[in-house]
Design a protein around this motif. Structure first.
Motif, PDB file in Angstrom:
ATOM      1  N   ASP A 107       0.805  -1.136  -0.063  1.00  0.00           N
ATOM      2  CA  ASP A 107      -0.066  -0.077  -0.047  1.00  0.00           C
ATOM      3  C   ASP A 107       0.846   1.277  -0.042  1.00  0.00           C
ATOM      4  OD1 ASP A 107      -2.350  -1.391   0.132  1.00  0.00           O
ATOM      5  OD2 ASP A 107      -2.217  -1.667   2.153  1.00  0.00           O
ATOM      6  N   LYS A 108       2.255   1.187   0.257  1.00  0.00           N
ATOM      7  CA  LYS A 108       3.010   2.259   0.487  1.00  0.00           C
ATOM      8  C   LYS A 108       3.807   2.600  -0.900  1.00  0.00           C
ATOM      9  CE  LYS A 108       3.481   1.820   5.386  1.00  0.00           C
ATOM     10  NZ  LYS A 108       4.301   1.726   6.455  1.00  0.00           N
ATOM     11  N   THR A 109       3.509   1.960  -1.786  1.00  0.00           N
ATOM     12  CA  THR A 109       4.148   2.277  -3.182  1.00  0.00           C
ATOM     13  C   THR A 109       3.319   3.460  -3.909  1.00  0.00           C
ATOM     14  OG1 THR A 109       2.537   0.905  -4.334  1.00  0.00           O
ATOM     15  CG2 THR A 109       4.738  -0.099  -3.737  1.00  0.00           C
ATOM     16  N   ASN A 110       3.802   4.424  -4.587  1.00  0.00           N
ATOM     17  CA  ASN A 110       3.493   5.589  -5.102  1.00  0.00           C
ATOM     18  C   ASN A 110       2.110   5.542  -6.042  1.00  0.00           C
ATOM     19  OD1 ASN A 110       5.449   6.969  -3.560  1.00  0.00           O
ATOM     20  ND2 ASN A 110       6.663   7.353  -5.018  1.00  0.00           N
ATOM     21  N   ASP A 111       2.359   4.148  -6.691  1.00  0.00           N
ATOM     22  CA  ASP A 111       1.318   4.090  -7.794  1.00  0.00           C
ATOM     23  C   ASP A 111      -0.074   3.440  -7.111  1.00  0.00           C
ATOM     24  OD1 ASP A 111       2.585   1.678  -7.163  1.00  0.00           O
ATOM     25  OD2 ASP A 111       2.348   1.120  -9.377  1.00  0.00           O
ATOM     26  N   LYS A 112      -0.129   3.165  -5.763  1.00  0.00           N
ATOM     27  CA  LYS A 112      -1.322   2.276  -5.215  1.00  0.00           C
ATOM     28  C   LYS A 112      -1.957   3.372  -4.124  1.00  0.00           C
ATOM     29  CE  LYS A 112      -0.274  -2.325  -6.636  1.00  0.00           C
ATOM     30  NZ  LYS A 112      -0.185  -3.465  -6.195  1.00  0.00           N
ATOM     31  N   PRO A 113      -2.635   4.501  -4.383  1.00  0.00           N
ATOM     32  CA  PRO A 113      -2.929   5.302  -3.573  1.00  0.00           C
ATOM     33  C   PRO A 113      -4.497   4.533  -2.789  1.00  0.00           C
ATOM     34  CG  PRO A 113      -3.679   6.138  -5.422  1.00  0.00           C
ATOM     35  CD  PRO A 113      -2.669   5.203  -5.754  1.00  0.00           C
ATOM     36  N   LYS A 114      -4.845   4.784  -1.560  1.00  0.00           N
ATOM     37  CA  LYS A 114      -5.869   4.093  -1.103  1.00  0.00           C
ATOM     38  C   LYS A 114      -7.127   4.972  -1.320  1.00  0.00           C
ATOM     39  CE  LYS A 114      -6.409   0.355   1.923  1.00  0.00           C
ATOM     40  NZ  LYS A 114      -5.885  -0.872   1.477  1.00  0.00           N
ATOM     41  N   GLU A 115      -8.415   4.384  -1.779  1.00  0.00           N
ATOM     42  CA  GLU A 115      -9.605   5.210  -2.023  1.00  0.00           C
ATOM     43  C   GLU A 115     -10.534   5.257  -0.695  1.00  0.00           C
ATOM     44  OE1 GLU A 115     -11.203   3.871  -5.565  1.00  0.00           O
ATOM     45  OE2 GLU A 115     -10.227   4.993  -7.017  1.00  0.00           O
ATOM     46  N   PHE A 116     -10.977   6.230  -0.334  1.00  0.00           N
ATOM     47  CA  PHE A 116     -12.034   6.349   0.661  1.00  0.00           C
ATOM     48  C   PHE A 116     -13.363   7.006  -0.224  1.00  0.00           C
ATOM     49  CE2 PHE A 116      -7.930   6.440   2.614  1.00  0.00           C
ATOM     50  CZ  PHE A 116      -8.298   5.641   3.764  1.00  0.00           C
ATOM     51  N   VAL A 117     -14.272   6.315  -0.164  1.00  0.00           N
ATOM     52  CA  VAL A 117     -15.594   6.619  -0.805  1.00  0.00           C
ATOM     53  C   VAL A 117     -16.665   6.714   0.164  1.00  0.00           C
ATOM     54  CG1 VAL A 117     -17.206   5.957  -2.911  1.00  0.00           C
ATOM     55  CG2 VAL A 117     -14.754   5.023  -2.735  1.00  0.00           C
TER      56      VAL A 117
END
Length: 232
Positions: A76-86
């Motif tokens: 999850d801490k890679t730059n290309d995998k942001p966490k989405e909050f919907v």
């Protein structure tokens, strides 16, 4: 032999008068229409409506479920995998867009000298204005844990434990630590974040609630923010 009955004289007079009454009524309507046409047009003004009053946004979580802790793994801490909050927002905006902010560890501070009512800040794009009649509108905010690092100074009882709080408002104020300009104009949702891989033996499954007796607390409705953040 009995003679057929006949209507009384009074009834006969009433029946005879009905056509005359109808004709007189029709002539009255015609005269009124003629009078209106000769004196000018009858103009009806359209009704006026008051501008709807703006309301504070109300947020409802869609995903992730707010009652389940979210473990942040190395992936999850890679730059290309942001966490989405919907979430969905319901509000009367009076033409103002809805602004979204994400706070990490909202309410908690490392020390009394720390001026912000959170420990990390990430602002997301605003969303077009809507109305109550539009119903709930879908919004999405992303947090890139490769760019926004979680604090690891052990300020919480369990150092892996954090929170992400989504705040919706109509105006964020940089002079108030990027909190809502009006504390009454905000809605919020909070997710629990655990900064470790759940496969690790020492990774906790849950976290204790915010304890303001143990950790100095500060929130966006504190009037001291205007003095704390105006010159930062």
């Amino acid at each position: 032999m009995i003679a057929p009955s006949r209507p009384s004289l009074r009834r006969a007079a009433v029946l005879a008068a009905r056509p005359r009454c109808s004709a007189a009524l029709a002539r009255s309507f015609a005269a009124a229409a003629l009078a209106a046409s000769t004196t000018g047009c009858l103009v009806l003004e359209p009704p006026t409506y008051e501008h709807p009053e703006q309301t504070a946004p109300v947020l409802t979580a869609v995903f992730p479920p707010p009652h389940r802790p979210i473990h942040i793994t190395p992936d999850d801490k890679t730059n290309d995998k942001p966490k989405e909050f919907v979430a969905t927002v319901l509000s009367e905006d009076s033409g103002d867009p809805v602004q979204i902010a994400l706070y990490v560890d909202y309410g908690s501070r490392t020390s009394e000298d720390y001026p912000y009512p959170y420990r990390r800040f990430a602002e997301s794009p605003s969303f077009p204005a809507g109305t109550i009649a539009d119903g709930q509108r879908l919004i999405t905010a992303k947090l890139n844990f490769g760019l926004v690092t979680l604090p690891n100074d052990g300020a919480t009882p369990v150092r892996e434990c954090h929170t992400v709080t989504m705040v919706a408002t109509h105006a964020l104020n940089a002079n108030k630590c990027n909190c809502p300009d009006d504390p009454d104009d905000m809605g919020s949702l909070t997710w629990q974040i655990i900064d470790c891989d759940p496969s690790e033996p020492t990774c906790p499954e849950s976290c204790p609630p915010l304890d303001c007796e143990t950790i100095p607390c500060l929130f966006c409705d504190d009037p001291s923010l205007a003095d704390r953040c105006a010159n930062l």
